[in-house]
Design an enzyme around this catalytic site. Structure first.
Site, PDB file in Angstrom:
ATOM      1  N   CYS A  88      18.359  38.271  41.720  1.00 44.62           N
ATOM      2  CA  CYS A  88      18.870  39.215  42.601  1.00 44.62           C
ATOM      3  C   CYS A  88      17.729  39.448  43.183  1.00 44.62           C
ATOM      4  O   CYS A  88      17.852  40.501  43.992  1.00 44.62           O
ATOM      5  CB  CYS A  88      19.460  40.292  41.992  1.00 44.62           C
ATOM      6  SG  CYS A  88      20.841  40.140  40.959  1.00 44.62           S
ATOM      7  N   HIS A  99      20.851  45.825  47.525  1.00 48.55           N
ATOM      8  CA  HIS A  99      21.936  44.157  46.522  1.00 48.55           C
ATOM      9  C   HIS A  99      22.930  44.385  46.589  1.00 48.55           C
ATOM     10  O   HIS A  99      22.918  45.417  46.701  1.00 48.55           O
ATOM     11  CB  HIS A  99      20.312  43.632  45.786  1.00 48.55           C
ATOM     12  CG  HIS A  99      21.518  42.979  44.962  1.00 48.55           C
ATOM     13  ND1 HIS A  99      21.375  41.490  45.281  1.00 48.55           N
ATOM     14  CD2 HIS A  99      21.617  42.929  43.634  1.00 48.55           C
ATOM     15  CE1 HIS A  99      22.560  40.973  44.053  1.00 48.55           C
ATOM     16  NE2 HIS A  99      22.231  42.227  43.861  1.00 48.55           N
ATOM     17  N   ASN A 101      28.571  39.052  45.026  1.00 49.58           N
ATOM     18  CA  ASN A 101      26.880  38.930  44.800  1.00 49.58           C
ATOM     19  C   ASN A 101      26.226  37.573  44.529  1.00 49.58           C
ATOM     20  O   ASN A 101      26.722  37.004  43.821  1.00 49.58           O
ATOM     21  CB  ASN A 101      27.668  39.387  42.994  1.00 49.58           C
ATOM     22  CG  ASN A 101      25.874  39.937  42.971  1.00 49.58           C
ATOM     23  OD1 ASN A 101      24.778  39.113  43.551  1.00 49.58           O
ATOM     24  ND2 ASN A 101      25.313  40.325  41.433  1.00 49.58           N
TER      25      ASN A 101
HETATM   26  O1  UT7 Z   1      23.510  41.711  40.690  1.00 43.85           O
HETATM   27  C1  UT7 Z   1      22.432  41.613  39.540  1.00 43.85           C
HETATM   28  C2  UT7 Z   1      23.077  42.898  38.754  1.00 43.85           C
HETATM   29  N1  UT7 Z   1      24.361  43.002  38.163  1.00 43.85           N
HETATM   30  C3  UT7 Z   1      24.848  43.603  38.313  1.00 43.85           C
HETATM   31  O2  UT7 Z   1      24.890  45.253  38.911  1.00 43.85           O
HETATM   32  C4  UT7 Z   1      25.991  44.163  37.900  1.00 43.85           C
HETATM   33  C5  UT7 Z   1      26.607  45.639  36.933  1.00 43.85           C
HETATM   34  N2  UT7 Z   1      27.699  45.721  36.138  1.00 43.85           N
HETATM   35  C6  UT7 Z   1      28.771  45.088  36.221  1.00 43.85           C
HETATM   36  O3  UT7 Z   1      28.947  45.371  37.838  1.00 43.85           O
HETATM   37  C7  UT7 Z   1      30.172  46.034  35.408  1.00 43.85           C
HETATM   38  O4  UT7 Z   1      29.737  46.262  34.263  1.00 43.85           O
HETATM   39  C8  UT7 Z   1      31.227  44.580  35.333  1.00 43.85           C
HETATM   40  C9  UT7 Z   1      31.644  45.004  36.691  1.00 43.85           C
HETATM   41  C10 UT7 Z   1      29.922  43.483  35.584  1.00 43.85           C
HETATM   42  C11 UT7 Z   1      32.326  45.223  34.781  1.00 43.85           C
HETATM   43  O5  UT7 Z   1      32.333  46.495  34.894  1.00 43.85           O
HETATM   44  P1  UT7 Z   1      32.326  47.546  33.653  1.00 43.85           P
HETATM   45  O6  UT7 Z   1      33.553  48.936  34.305  1.00 43.85           O
HETATM   46  O7  UT7 Z   1      31.075  47.086  33.186  1.00 43.85           O
HETATM   47  O8  UT7 Z   1      34.042  46.358  32.506  1.00 43.85           O
HETATM   48  P2  UT7 Z   1      33.138  46.188  31.303  1.00 43.85           P
HETATM   49  O9  UT7 Z   1      32.347  45.354  31.535  1.00 43.85           O
HETATM   50  O10 UT7 Z   1      32.957  47.299  30.269  1.00 43.85           O
HETATM   51  O11 UT7 Z   1      34.755  45.765  31.010  1.00 43.85           O
HETATM   52  C12 UT7 Z   1      35.883  46.521  30.528  1.00 43.85           C
HETATM   53  C13 UT7 Z   1      37.135  46.006  30.137  1.00 43.85           C
HETATM   54  C14 UT7 Z   1      37.765  45.490  29.306  1.00 43.85           C
HETATM   55  O12 UT7 Z   1      38.888  45.331  28.851  1.00 43.85           O
HETATM   56  P3  UT7 Z   1      38.359  45.813  27.288  1.00 43.85           P
HETATM   57  O13 UT7 Z   1      37.825  46.006  26.078  1.00 43.85           O
HETATM   58  O14 UT7 Z   1      38.016  47.437  27.854  1.00 43.85           O
HETATM   59  O15 UT7 Z   1      39.763  46.122  26.948  1.00 43.85           O
HETATM   60  C15 UT7 Z   1      37.033  43.227  29.819  1.00 43.85           C
HETATM   61  O16 UT7 Z   1      37.319  43.000  29.317  1.00 43.85           O
HETATM   62  O17 UT7 Z   1      37.338  44.663  30.878  1.00 43.85           O
HETATM   63  C16 UT7 Z   1      37.868  43.620  30.814  1.00 43.85           C
HETATM   64  N3  UT7 Z   1      37.294  42.791  31.800  1.00 43.85           N
HETATM   65  C17 UT7 Z   1      37.920  42.070  32.735  1.00 43.85           C
HETATM   66  N4  UT7 Z   1      39.866  42.571  32.898  1.00 43.85           N
HETATM   67  C18 UT7 Z   1      39.933  41.618  34.355  1.00 43.85           C
HETATM   68  C19 UT7 Z   1      35.948  41.808  31.921  1.00 43.85           C
HETATM   69  N5  UT7 Z   1      35.938  41.508  32.841  1.00 43.85           N
HETATM   70  C20 UT7 Z   1      37.409  41.190  33.690  1.00 43.85           C
HETATM   71  C21 UT7 Z   1      38.223  40.870  34.476  1.00 43.85           C
HETATM   72  N6  UT7 Z   1      39.502  40.994  34.381  1.00 43.85           N
HETATM   73  N7  UT7 Z   1      37.024  39.585  35.045  1.00 43.85           N
END
Ligand code: UT7
Length: 340
Positions: A117, A267, A297
């Site tokens: 990134c 980014h 992204n």
């Molecule tokens: O560019 C390089 C650097 N990358 C970044 O900067 C990305 C940084 N991180 C993020 O943008 C976020 O952490 C994400 C968008 C990847 C994820 O968002 P989050 O709010 O941190 O979600 P999470 O990983 O804590 O997941 C929350 C819930 C989980 O379910 P439970 O365990 O709470 O029941 C996941 O299983 O959402 C679930 N989940 C989804 N549900 C529907 C994860 N992915 C999905 C999905 N659709 N695609």
């Protein structure tokens, strides 16, 4: 004194658009979840495997063509190429040499940058150093990615695969002694390699698979280990801390303040990250450019893709002070502050 001026910018994305609802047909996800967590509505994916032409290098080449046209230059005017990508056409050689051939350049050097990134920020820093040292005069800097052929579209990979998209952006960075011209005013680059495993793709890689003398464990494909893994929350927390740090470092190094900025192009990792940083830095909406809603992204491509769109939309005018900042896998982060 030699200055580094952005002479022209360009971008290119594959035609094929994939909406959140399209992804919901392939895995358990929803438009609501993706929009709320990331701000993304759609992204572009290379269409199919038969379309062997539409590679990362090809996307970069198309963006380069537009950048050259906007700069009023031809490929023969270039002295050097810097290509940033994490999704090269081949394991080796890099994409820089492929673009050099596609453009029909002379035997100019072509360097690949592997900083994910932050790839474009690192690439610009390298190009700026070559210009300031008098080594080269016209450098093509590209960020391009094909993510759609390397993501896990099963439920297991949904936290990562909904985020990434394909695309490319490019700029021509040129030397000038014109006192009225713009310049790159400051750059900074950082890394914290202890977090390498928090956002990575392990295979193909030389660390594992040694027993079979291959860069791939036999089970890596069925175990989904050829796909990126991300400790999302952890990456998010580091990003919102490192962005303001690198932004302030870039401004301070040039004797500028946040109020001097005309445009901030972060980014495009996640709209929530960009909005958090905007709020923390006290920037108004019209001084921040985001397009993640349309492209997802695109890692190394995201900043030049946004910069090219911002210039085309008239949001960046000659003389404007623009800040580019990135954070991502490595961890790596950094900024480029320039007067356009
Ligand atoms: O560019 C390089 C650097 N990358 C970044 O900067 C990305 C940084 N991180 C993020 O943008 C976020 O952490 C994400 C968008 C990847 C994820 O968002 P989050 O709010 O941190 O979600 P999470 O990983 O804590 O997941 C929350 C819930 C989980 O379910 P439970 O365990 O709470 O029941 C996941 O299983 O959402 C679930 N989940 C989804 N549900 C529907 C994860 N992915 C999905 C999905 N659709 N695609």
């Amino acid at each position: 004194m030699v200055k580094s001026i952005i002479k022209g910018a360009g971008h290119y994305v594959p035609e094929n658009t994939v909406t959140n609802n399209d992804l919901a047909q392939r895995m358990t996800t929803s438009d609501e979840w993706i929009t709320e967590r990331t701000g993304i509505k759609e992204r572009h994916h290379r269409k199919n495997r038969n379309d062997a032409e539409e590679t990362t290098a090809f996307l970069g080449f198309k963006a380069a063509e537009m950048a050259l046209k906007n700069a009023g230059m031809t490929a023969r005017d270039l002295d050097y190429i810097v290509f940033a990508t994490l999704s090269p056409d081949y394991y080796f050689p890099g994409c820089g040499v492929l673009v050099q051939e596609m453009l029909g350049c002379d035997t100019i050097g072509a360097l690949d940058v592997r900083n994910q990134c932050s790839g474009f920020v690192y690439a610009m820093s390298v190009a700026n150093a070559f210009i300031k040292s008098g080594t080269y005069r016209n450098i093509l800097v590209i960020g391009a990615e094909i993510h759609s052929f390397g993501l896990d579209f099963s439920d297991e990979g949904r936290g990562v695969s909904v985020i990434f998209g394909d695309g490319a952006g490019a700029v021509i960075l040129s030397a000038t002694k014109d006192e009225t011209a713009g310049d790159i005013l400051s750059v900074n680059m950082h890394a914290e390699g202890k977090y390498a495993d928090d956002l990575c793709t392990k295979f193909p890689g030389s660390k594992y698979g040694w027993s079979d003398r291959m860069r791939l464990e036999p089970g890596a494909v069925t175990n989904h280990e050829v796909y990126p893994v991300m400790n999302g929350n952890f990456v998010f927390k580091h990003a919102v801390t490192r962005f303001p740090e690198t932004m302030m470092e870039a401004l301070n190094a040039a004797g500028k303040t946040i109020d001097d900025l005309d445009l901030f192009i972060p980014h495009q990792a996640n709209l929530r990250i960009a909005q958090f940083v905007q709020q923390k830095m006290g920037l108004p909406d019209d001084k921040v450019f985001n397009n993640i809603q349309k492209y997802g992204n695109t890692t190394a491509a995201s900043i030049p893709l946004a910069l090219s769109e911002a210039i085309a939309a008239g949001k960046v005018q000659r003389g404007d002070l623009v800040l580019l900042s990135a954070f991502g896998s490595g961890f790596t982060w950094g900024s480029v502050l320039f007067e356009y």
